[in-house]
Enzyme design. Structure first.
Site, PDB file in Angstrom:
ATOM      1  CB  ILE A 127      38.368  45.687  41.662  1.00 15.26           C
ATOM      2  CG1 ILE A 127      38.581  45.528  43.171  1.00 15.26           C
ATOM      3  CG2 ILE A 127      38.335  47.171  41.286  1.00 15.26           C
ATOM      4  CD1 ILE A 127      37.487  46.152  44.023  1.00 15.26           C
ATOM      5  CE  LYS A 130      42.926  40.894  39.201  1.00 20.20           C
ATOM      6  NZ  LYS A 130      41.872  40.725  40.231  1.00 20.20           N
ATOM      7  CB  THR A 131      38.275  39.370  34.551  1.00 19.29           C
ATOM      8  OG1 THR A 131      39.084  38.675  35.512  1.00 19.29           O
ATOM      9  CG2 THR A 131      37.971  38.441  33.386  1.00 19.29           C
ATOM     10  CG  LEU A 132      34.659  44.763  32.258  1.00 20.81           C
ATOM     11  CD1 LEU A 132      34.049  44.056  31.055  1.00 20.81           C
ATOM     12  CD2 LEU A 132      33.588  45.484  33.071  1.00 20.81           C
ATOM     13  CE  LYS A 177      43.676  35.636  37.531  1.00 21.16           C
ATOM     14  NZ  LYS A 177      42.323  36.095  37.874  1.00 21.16           N
ATOM     15  CD  GLU A 190      42.514  39.122  35.211  1.00 18.67           C
ATOM     16  OE1 GLU A 190      41.691  38.998  36.136  1.00 18.67           O
ATOM     17  OE2 GLU A 190      42.242  38.859  34.017  1.00 18.67           O
ATOM     18  N   GLY A 191      46.760  39.789  37.307  1.00 16.18           N
ATOM     19  CA  GLY A 191      47.058  39.232  38.614  1.00 16.18           C
ATOM     20  C   GLY A 191      45.870  38.497  39.212  1.00 16.18           C
TER      21      GLY A 191
END
Length: 221
Positions: free
Chosen positions: A12, A14-16, A35, A103-104
């Protein structure tokens, strides 16, 4: 204060989103990235390092790093690794007051093990959550379901941040989700395509557009 970055699903943004926070405020605020469970090699951590250009000292080591790209519960079983969710929960609780972006892995309801979901880990850690949500068709149902799951567990939801390639439904999606949920809108970041982002574009274009009102910055100050 640590902040947990969760999402309505996989890939979706999250990393960005984590990259944007760390790239803009990592040095000035002394933020770190963590993470806890990484599946599919160390791709997210490497992505952040490449985009932000920050020294590896800004990136905490994964608690569990699994090579299979899948849900943590399944990847760990395939590789014979036992995820100790109690130990992980205690560790996250111990860092809840530090300036860390957590971060999940995947969506909020992805299982960490056969006995615990990611969202339960967030609840146990007492780390507040930012929900990253999509902007295109289907976003309303996905996001409202995720918000309901968060609120049912009485987790501190700081707000929603929308990321993605906009379509004709985007404007109404964002309006409808915020109206029905009552959750704070932290901002949005629209992309032109799914092309891999270069460090140059990230540094020049993205960071200048991100968090212009400094709403997210205030969470870490």
């Amino acid at each position: 204060m640590a902040v947990f970055i969760g999402a309505t699903g996989t890939d979706i943004g999250k990393t960005l989103f984590s990259s944007l926070i760390l790239g803009k405020y990592g040095k000035s605020l002394g933020l770190k990235y963590f993470k806890p469970v990484q599946t599919g090699n160390d791709s997210d951590r490497v992505t952040l390092m490449n985009l932000t250009g920050l020294h590896e000292s800004y990136f905490l080591k994964n608690y569990y790093s699994l090579s299979f790209a899948g849900s943590p519960h399944y990847a760990s079983e395939l590789e014979g690794v036992e995820i100790d969710s109690d130990e992980l929960s205690r560790h996250l609780y111990s860092i809840r007051d530090e300036k860390i972006i957590v971060e999940g892995a995947g969506g909020l309801l992805v299982p960490l093990t056969r006995k615990i979901l990611t969202l339960e880990l967030v609840r146990q850690s007492e780390i507040p959550l930012i929900l990253v949500a999509p902007v295109s068709l289907g976003a309303i149902n996905q996001t409202l379901l995720a918000i309901e799951a968060v609120q049912n567990r009485k987790i501190d939801l700081k707000g929603i941040y929308f990321i993605g390639i906009p379509d004709k439904t985007t404007e109404d999606n964002i309006r409808t989700i915020t109206e029905w949920s009552g959750v704070t809108l932290l901002g949005n970041f629209f992309l032109n395509s799914k092309e891999k982002m270069s460090r140059e574009r990230f540094q020049i274009e993205c960071l200048s557009r991100f968090d212009q009102c400094e709403v997210i910055k205030k969470m870490f100050v």
